[in-house]
Every structure is written in structure tokens, then in C-alpha cells.
Design a protein around this motif. Structure first.
Motif, mmCIF file in Angstrom:
data_model
loop_
_atom_site.group_PDB
_atom_site.id
_atom_site.type_symbol
_atom_site.label_atom_id
_atom_site.label_comp_id
_atom_site.label_asym_id
_atom_site.label_seq_id
_atom_site.Cartn_x
_atom_site.Cartn_y
_atom_site.Cartn_z
ATOM 1 N N PRO A 256 34.208 25.184 38.601
ATOM 2 C CA PRO A 256 33.030 24.561 38.104
ATOM 3 C C PRO A 256 32.513 25.059 36.658
ATOM 4 O O PRO A 256 32.908 26.111 36.311
ATOM 5 C CB PRO A 256 32.031 24.243 39.144
ATOM 6 C CG PRO A 256 32.599 25.754 40.124
ATOM 7 C CD PRO A 256 33.870 25.781 39.994
ATOM 8 N N SER A 257 31.480 24.524 36.360
ATOM 9 C CA SER A 257 31.062 24.967 35.052
ATOM 10 C C SER A 257 29.212 24.577 35.246
ATOM 11 O O SER A 257 28.955 23.624 35.675
ATOM 12 C CB SER A 257 31.484 24.195 33.914
ATOM 13 O OG SER A 257 30.343 24.222 33.085
ATOM 14 N N GLY A 258 28.657 25.609 34.725
ATOM 15 C CA GLY A 258 27.040 25.285 34.925
ATOM 16 C C GLY A 258 26.661 24.460 33.838
ATOM 17 O O GLY A 258 25.617 23.939 33.858
ATOM 18 N N THR A 259 27.584 24.263 32.657
ATOM 19 C CA THR A 259 27.219 23.305 31.891
ATOM 20 C C THR A 259 28.184 22.174 31.562
ATOM 21 O O THR A 259 28.416 21.464 30.507
ATOM 22 C CB THR A 259 27.069 24.030 30.559
ATOM 23 O OG1 THR A 259 28.340 24.885 30.134
ATOM 24 C CG2 THR A 259 26.093 25.250 30.432
ATOM 25 N N GLY A 260 28.755 21.711 32.587
ATOM 26 C CA GLY A 260 29.642 20.998 32.539
ATOM 27 C C GLY A 260 31.340 21.518 32.400
ATOM 28 O O GLY A 260 31.247 22.636 33.015
ATOM 29 N N PHE A 261 32.150 20.866 32.167
ATOM 30 C CA PHE A 261 33.490 21.243 32.057
ATOM 31 C C PHE A 261 34.188 20.403 30.967
ATOM 32 O O PHE A 261 33.687 19.363 30.414
ATOM 33 C CB PHE A 261 34.331 21.130 33.303
ATOM 34 C CG PHE A 261 34.387 20.024 34.008
ATOM 35 C CD1 PHE A 261 35.670 19.032 33.931
ATOM 36 C CD2 PHE A 261 33.242 18.937 34.660
ATOM 37 C CE1 PHE A 261 35.708 17.808 34.732
ATOM 38 C CE2 PHE A 261 33.336 18.068 35.257
ATOM 39 C CZ PHE A 261 34.558 17.216 35.107
ATOM 40 N N ALA A 262 35.076 20.795 30.280
ATOM 41 C CA ALA A 262 35.785 20.367 29.304
ATOM 42 C C ALA A 262 37.380 20.286 29.233
ATOM 43 O O ALA A 262 38.081 20.999 29.917
ATOM 44 C CB ALA A 262 35.189 21.061 27.782
ATOM 45 N N ALA A 263 37.890 19.549 28.543
ATOM 46 C CA ALA A 263 39.417 19.490 28.407
ATOM 47 C C ALA A 263 39.994 19.237 27.149
ATOM 48 O O ALA A 263 39.604 18.869 26.234
ATOM 49 C CB ALA A 263 39.944 18.197 29.486
ATOM 50 N N THR A 264 41.333 20.054 26.682
ATOM 51 C CA THR A 264 41.916 20.062 25.742
ATOM 52 C C THR A 264 42.943 18.521 25.949
ATOM 53 O O THR A 264 42.640 17.977 26.966
ATOM 54 C CB THR A 264 43.061 21.025 25.437
ATOM 55 O OG1 THR A 264 43.943 21.231 26.481
ATOM 56 C CG2 THR A 264 42.083 22.513 25.118
ATOM 57 N N ALA A 265 44.078 18.538 25.266
ATOM 58 C CA ALA A 265 44.867 17.369 25.428
ATOM 59 C C ALA A 265 45.454 17.469 26.946
ATOM 60 O O ALA A 265 45.964 16.362 27.471
ATOM 61 C CB ALA A 265 45.822 17.104 24.101
ATOM 62 N N ASP A 266 45.831 18.454 27.005
ATOM 63 C CA ASP A 266 46.535 18.596 28.549
ATOM 64 C C ASP A 266 46.121 19.650 29.220
ATOM 65 O O ASP A 266 46.909 19.879 30.486
ATOM 66 C CB ASP A 266 48.109 19.219 28.106
ATOM 67 C CG ASP A 266 48.225 20.614 27.083
ATOM 68 O OD1 ASP A 266 47.008 20.791 26.752
ATOM 69 O OD2 ASP A 266 49.313 20.978 26.725
#
Length: 522
Positions: A256-266
């Protein structure tokens, strides 16, 4: 309410838990025999500049209704509520509740509410902030559609003695709504309702270069640490209607993330709840690999991951770029208010939000490209910025080094590879930018948040359920229920459960999600 009558509706189920693509989970309503509600002195400052009996926006109406629900204002035909925001006093019954939400100068009755409203042609015309009125007995505030095609909606009301103001769910096709026959209601819209417009251009100066970049001096990257691997509990909610209940393996790092999470293209990335580690999802079951130690926020482009050190106040810490092939981090700049990346460029706003900067590709070297900005948004190749304090939306032409105002204020914006979308400030409309400054078309009604990947747009309802947009057919498909946050790679959508206990991957089949890790920080 008609003061000569006392309503005796049947008890409705209270909304609770997970809103899904297939319905609502419910729990029994609290019994009337033992009510205990807070009785605060006022509704607080929900006026937002509107005077009693004057114009009011849908956003204000819903905010005021939600405030009474939050404060559990009890039903009464005798008690009156002093409103600090407007100076008005409102009777604590059904018509008094609608009068309060509409910010009328006084509490009307179910018989007199139609005098300040226009009657709609049919229930299908209802929008958030309108009302359903039964002149002989009851009135309720329409909260918005959760699935208009099916007729599902939410409403707010003061309904009976021993109960506070509540938010309920119903279906417009039911034979009875809130205990009364459906056909006795008339649909009303307050005459002085002011609808917040779609994003439209507003005159503003082109952003100008300003003060120091968000990168005063590079520092060495923070190296990975090795804390004990946290254990993930069984989930207690998810963005899916049905999810497996197994916990991750003992050697699986938290996702998890305390500020959300993020993704690159893959790749999908997330920060641990205490910000002690940054993890990459392996793509297998619920296994994650730690790629960095202490981390504040993460940002991604199509192929690149950036991470900041933990920051102070409204600014991030120093920012670093990840080389996934070498498993190394390079410090490229100092603190910033926020960052955003196109496919080949990184941009940042200075901590005081006075200047927008572009990273040159050389660690520690950034150049000013714009003036004051609240937020940054990017597509594959384009940078957008909103002016300070809810200002207009601008598009940056990197070749000409110019900014063009293309729309007015919006609640939020997001771009796919070829389209830009924005939510109106009152969340009552989702709009697509046509490519002509000031020209936007509405593609959806009530919208909470929007998320994009490649060429795909996702949107959540006001209550939170998520749908996928088909721009060719201009249709929406409900694919899952309530989630705290969502992120997408090129071919996969991920969601955080409402209670932040787990991360789920969407399988591509509406309503079917699988758990891949957790827990999440709130």
C-alpha cells in the motif's frame, strides 16, 4: 411537512458497507426505542456565500444535507435549528430539511414548497439537489443517481420521530418510496438553483517565470532498508462485489501507499503505510518486491518511476528517479509542492506554488516554464496546469513556450493518450475537451473522481462505484464497487478497498476483482 399529519413510514434499511456494481449491502436500521443523537448548536459554515432565499448551487445543497446527516439532527415538528451560515432557523422535519438544504429564508411545508420550485416533467429529469414532494405528507431531497439506467438513486430526509436526518437508497420504479406510494410524489427544482457550469475559459494572464525551482540542490538517494515485513489481514471490503478472503503469504511485503499508489505502463508501485518502504508488484499472486526505503510520494510516467523523500507540510522531500534495469536511484531535485510527468518530461511546482519548472534531464538542473499553479496534469506528451485558487485550466506548448487557457475551473482533470477530461466544480458533470479552447462536451452526469490509462477512462459515481467509458459508443459499463483509490497500467486496473485493507486487480470481467496485497494506509 404538513403539520396536521404525522408520517408513519415503514422502516428502511440503512446504507452500509460496500456499494457494488450489482447492488448495496445493507444492515438493519437502528430501533426507535433507544435513540441517542448529538444535538449541536448549529450547522456550521456551509453557506459558501449564499444568502437565505438567494441563489444556491447543487454542491451547496448536498453539502448542507450531508452536514445534517453527519450531525445526526433529530426529527421534530416542534424543534427549530439555528443556522450560523445563513442566520436562518429551520424546522427539523421533512419540509424543514428541504428548506434548510435549499437555504430558503424560512421553513416551508410540503404544501408550500412547490411555490418556490418548478415542477419537472418527470422523475427522469431529477438531478442532485432537486426534491420529491408529496404535498399531503412528506418531502425528501434527491441526492443523485447511482445507476440511472436501473433507476437506483440516493436521497436525504428527515423522516420520523426518534430518527436523525438520514441518507437512504431507493429505486425510482418502486411502488413505494420512503413509505409512500410512488405516484403521489411530484419532482421539484428550486427556482433559484444555480448550476455550476462545465469548464469554460476565463481571462487570465499567461503564466510567467517566477522564483527558485523545486530543486535547489540534489542529495544522495535514500537507500533501501530492511524492516520486518508487515502481515496483511483478511480484507474487510474491496472495489469488487466478491473477493477471496485469503491473506498474503508471510514473506510478502505490504502493497500500500499512504498517499495512494501509482503505475507506469507496465508496473504497479505502492508505498507502505508508515512510508518506510516503496514496493513494486511482481505480477504474481500477492507478491511485492521492495525497491526503496523511506518514501513520501510517488509519481510515474509511461516508463519511469519517481519518488520523493518524506516531506514537511505541503511540500514533498527531495525527488529521485528510478533506473529499474540497474535497480538504482538518482537524486534529481529538491522539494516541490507536487510533480507530474509526460512520457519524456518531468515537471514540478515550487513549494510556494509560484512557479512551474521542467526537469532538463541533468540532476539538479530545472528551468522555469510557467507562473503560479495549483495542480499539474499530464497526458502522454502534454502538460496542463490549473491557475491558483481554483483558476482556469491551461495547456502548455513546449515548442512555442506558451500557455493557452482552454477551460475554466474544475474539480479535477485527467487525460488519456488522446483525450482530456474534466469534472465540473460541483461534480454534477464530466466533460470531454474537444480540442478547441473553451469547447467541452458532457459525457456523464454525477462523477466523483476520474482515472485514465492509455486510451481508457474510468469514473466513479458520487457514492464511489467505478465504471469504464467507451468513447466510440459513448457508453459506460459498471465494473466494480466502491474503492478508496484506483491506478492503471497499460493493460490492468487496480483498486484500493474502501477501508484501505487491500489492493485488488480488475480481471476485465465486470464485477470480478482479485486480491493482490495489503494493507493500505488511510
Amino acid at each position: 411537512m404538513n403539520r396536521a399529519l404525522v408520517r408513519r413510514p415503514k422502516r428502511l434499511a440503512a446504507v452500509a458497507g460496500l456499494l457494488t456494481a450489482v447492488g448495496l449491502a445493507v444492515v438493519p436500521a437502528q430501533a426507535d426505542s433507544s435513540p441517542h443523537y448529538e444535538r449541536p448548536s448549529s450547522t456550521g459554515t456551509i453557506g459558501q456565500g449564499a444568502a437565505p432565499g438567494g441563489p444556491v448551487t447543487r454542491e451547496q445543497i448536498i453539502a448542507r444535507a450531508q452536514h445534517w446527516v453527519k450531525k445526526e439532527v433529530g426529527y421534530s415538528q416542534e424543534d427549530w435549528w439555528k443556522d450560523d451560515a445563513t442566520g436562518g432557523r429551520y424546522r427539523q422535519d421533512c419540509s424543514g430539511f428541504v428548506s434548510m438544504a435549499w437555504q430558503l429564508a424560512d421553513s416551508l411545508t410540503t404544501q408550500s414548497l412547490p411555490q418556490v420550485a418548478d415542477r419537472l416533467g418527470g422523475f427522469s429529469e431529477l438531478e442532485a439537489g432537486d426534491a420529491l414532494d408529496y404535498p399531503a405528507a412528506h418531502a425528501l431531497l434527491f441526492g443523485g443517481w447511482t445507476d440511472k439506467a436501473k433507476g437506483d438513486f440516493v436521497y436525504y430526509s428527515e423522516s420520523r420521530r426518534g430518527q436523525p436526518a438520514r441518507k437512504e437508497s431507493a429505486n425510482i420504479n418502486d411502488s413505494r418510496i420512503a413509505g409512500h406510494p410512488r405516484n403521489v410524489y411530484i419532482a421539484l427544482r428550486y427556482k433559484k438553483l444555480t448550476t455550476t457550469p462545465a469548464p469554460t475559459p476565463t481571462p487570465a494572464a499567461t503564466p510567467a517565470p517566477g522564483n527558485p525551482a523545486p530543486v535547489p540542490s540534489p542529495t544522495a538517494p535514500t537507500g533501501p532498508s530492511s524492516p520486518a515485513v508487515p502481515q496483511a489481514p483478511n480484507p474487510t471490503g474491496s472495489p469488487a462485489p466478491a473477493v477471496p478472503k485469503q491473506a498474503p503469504a508471510a514473506d510478502t511485503a505490504a502493497a500500500p501507499s499512504g498517499t495512494g499508489f501509482a503505475a507506469t505502463a507496465d508496473r504497479l508501485y505502492a508505498v507502505s503505510p508508515n512510508h518506510s518502504g516503496l514496493y513494486e508488484y511482481t505480477g504474481t499472486a500477492d507478491r511485492w518486491t521492495k525497491v526503496r526505503g523511506a518514501t513520501g510520494r510517488i509519481y510515474t510516467s509511461g516508463s519511469t518511476l519517481y519518488a520523493t523523500d518524506p516531506g514537511n507540510g505541503n511540500a514533498t522531500g527531495n525527488i529521485h528517479q528510478y533506473d529499474r534495469a540497474r535497480k538504482t536511484w538518482t537524486a534529481i531535485g529538491g522539494p516541490g509542492a507536487e510533480f507530474a510527468a509526460t512520457s519524456d518530461r518531468l515537471y514540478g511546482i515550487s513549494p510556494d506554488r509560484s512557479t512551474v519548472y521542467e526537469y532538463t534531464g541533468k540532476p539538479g538542473t530545472w528551468i522555469p516554464v510557467g507562473g503560479p499553479a495549483d495542480h499539474l496534469y499530464t497526458s502522454g506528451s502534454t502538460l496542463y496546469a490549473t491557475g491558483r485558487h481554483g483558476g482556469a485550466l491551461y495547456q502548455y506548448d513546449r515548442v512555442k513556450k506558451t500557455w493557452t487557457a482552454i477551460g475554466g475551473p474544475g474539480a479535477e482533470f485527467a487525460a488519456t493518450s488522446d483525450r482530456l477530461y474534466g469534472i465540473s466544480p460541483d461534480h454534477q458533470g464530466l466533460y470531454e475537451y474537444t480540442g478547441t479552447p473553451g469547447s467541452w462536451i458532457k459525457v456523464r452526469g454525477t462523477t466523483g473522481h476520474i482515472y485514465t490509462k492509455g486510451s481508457t477512462l474510468y469514473a466513479t459515481d458520487g457514492p464511489g462505484a467505478i465504471s469504464q467509458y467507451n468513447p466510440g459508443r459513448r457508453t459506460w459499463t459498471a465494473i466494480g464497487g466502491l474503492g478508496a483509490d484506483f491506478a492503471a497500467t497499460r493493460d490492468r486496473l487496480y483498486g484500493a478497498s474502501p477501508d484501505h485493507s487491500a489492493v485488488y486487480a480488475y480481471t476485465g470481467t465486470p464485477g470480478l476483482w482479485v486480491r493482490i496485497g495489503g494493507p493500505l494506509a488511510p
